[in-house]
Design a protein around this motif. Sequence first.
Motif, PDB file in Angstrom:
ATOM      1  N   LEU A  47      -5.941   1.512   2.365  1.00 33.93           N
ATOM      2  CA  LEU A  47      -6.136   1.428   0.916  1.00 33.93           C
ATOM      3  C   LEU A  47      -6.600   2.732   0.287  1.00 33.93           C
ATOM      4  O   LEU A  47      -6.705   2.819  -0.937  1.00 33.93           O
ATOM      5  CB  LEU A  47      -7.152   0.329   0.591  1.00 33.93           C
TER       6      LEU A  47
ATOM      7  N   ALA B 182       0.832  -1.201   0.000  1.00 34.50           N
ATOM      8  CA  ALA B 182       0.000   0.000   0.000  1.00 34.50           C
ATOM      9  C   ALA B 182       0.869   1.255   0.000  1.00 34.50           C
ATOM     10  O   ALA B 182       0.592   2.218  -0.730  1.00 34.50           O
ATOM     11  CB  ALA B 182      -0.939  -0.007   1.206  1.00 34.50           C
TER      12      ALA B 182
ATOM     13  N   LEU C  32      -7.334  -6.202   0.795  1.00 33.87           N
ATOM     14  CA  LEU C  32      -6.404  -5.980   1.897  1.00 33.87           C
ATOM     15  C   LEU C  32      -6.068  -7.300   2.577  1.00 33.87           C
ATOM     16  O   LEU C  32      -6.965  -8.071   2.946  1.00 33.87           O
ATOM     17  CB  LEU C  32      -7.014  -5.015   2.921  1.00 33.87           C
TER      18      LEU C  32
ATOM     19  N   ILE D 108      -4.089   4.069  -2.537  1.00 34.09           N
ATOM     20  CA  ILE D 108      -3.371   3.148  -3.424  1.00 34.09           C
ATOM     21  C   ILE D 108      -3.628   3.441  -4.903  1.00 34.09           C
ATOM     22  O   ILE D 108      -3.007   2.821  -5.764  1.00 34.09           O
ATOM     23  CB  ILE D 108      -3.712   1.673  -3.130  1.00 34.09           C
TER      24      ILE D 108
END
Length: 260
Positions: free
Chosen positions: A86, A32, A65, A89
């Motif tokens: 996240l 990430a 994840l 990302i």
Amino acid sequence: MTLRTTTDKATGVALVTLDRPDRLNAIDLPMAEQLALFWRELRLDDTVRAVVVTGAGERAFCTGLDRDAASAVPQPSSPYAIDDPLLRIGPKSNGCWKPLIAAVNGMACGGAFYLLGESDFLVADPSATFFDPHTTYGMVSAFESILMAQRMPFAEAARMALMGTAERMSARRAYEMGLVSELTEPGGAATAAVRCAEVIAGYPPEAVQGTVRACWAAQEAARAHALAYAPHLVSLGNLSPDRQAELFTSRRSSGEARVR
């Protein structure tokens, strides 16, 4: 490294590969961080004019994840805040407007939708399947559902989110209703995506990035408004991590999901 990047300086195309095939390319905290750093640095790299993202191996594009990473991120007690690794990302959340094409192979589920939701279009292998496991494990699908509702008909996004692990959307179905723009021959998704990226990278970058920005502006206000609700919905609706883990363990061996 859990993220592999290669750049063809002659064409101006970068290929980003999520490289954890043993974990079905689930995103851990280092990956990430690497993704967020990549997009921030890419803004300053004029040699790259288009990007393709894919997953290593044949089984999965990305399964969201990593559960070990999820348990490693402490959450605020307030329902008005959430720490989601996240959220940064994708390129758009890092202020990068260079076009991104996703080449989807195998499973794409859950947190993968953060990355797919910030892609400009998707190319898929026939083996690709799409599903959202959140509700099955006592979790609210908030960010994922909001992002995917921007990419596909509302009823299809709602069905995918609510059916959880019981059902997977096939690459063919995703193509028929517009989530996927091109369905390739087996094993051909990355090649097809790179081919598109090379065409786009050959155009004046100012015009390309302005066009990307214009396309996103068309839906950005509704998206930003909806995402503002997501942290509260997640905080209020998620089961405890221990209970989520129990559901995850009990349902792993419950059999294959139906593919539609």
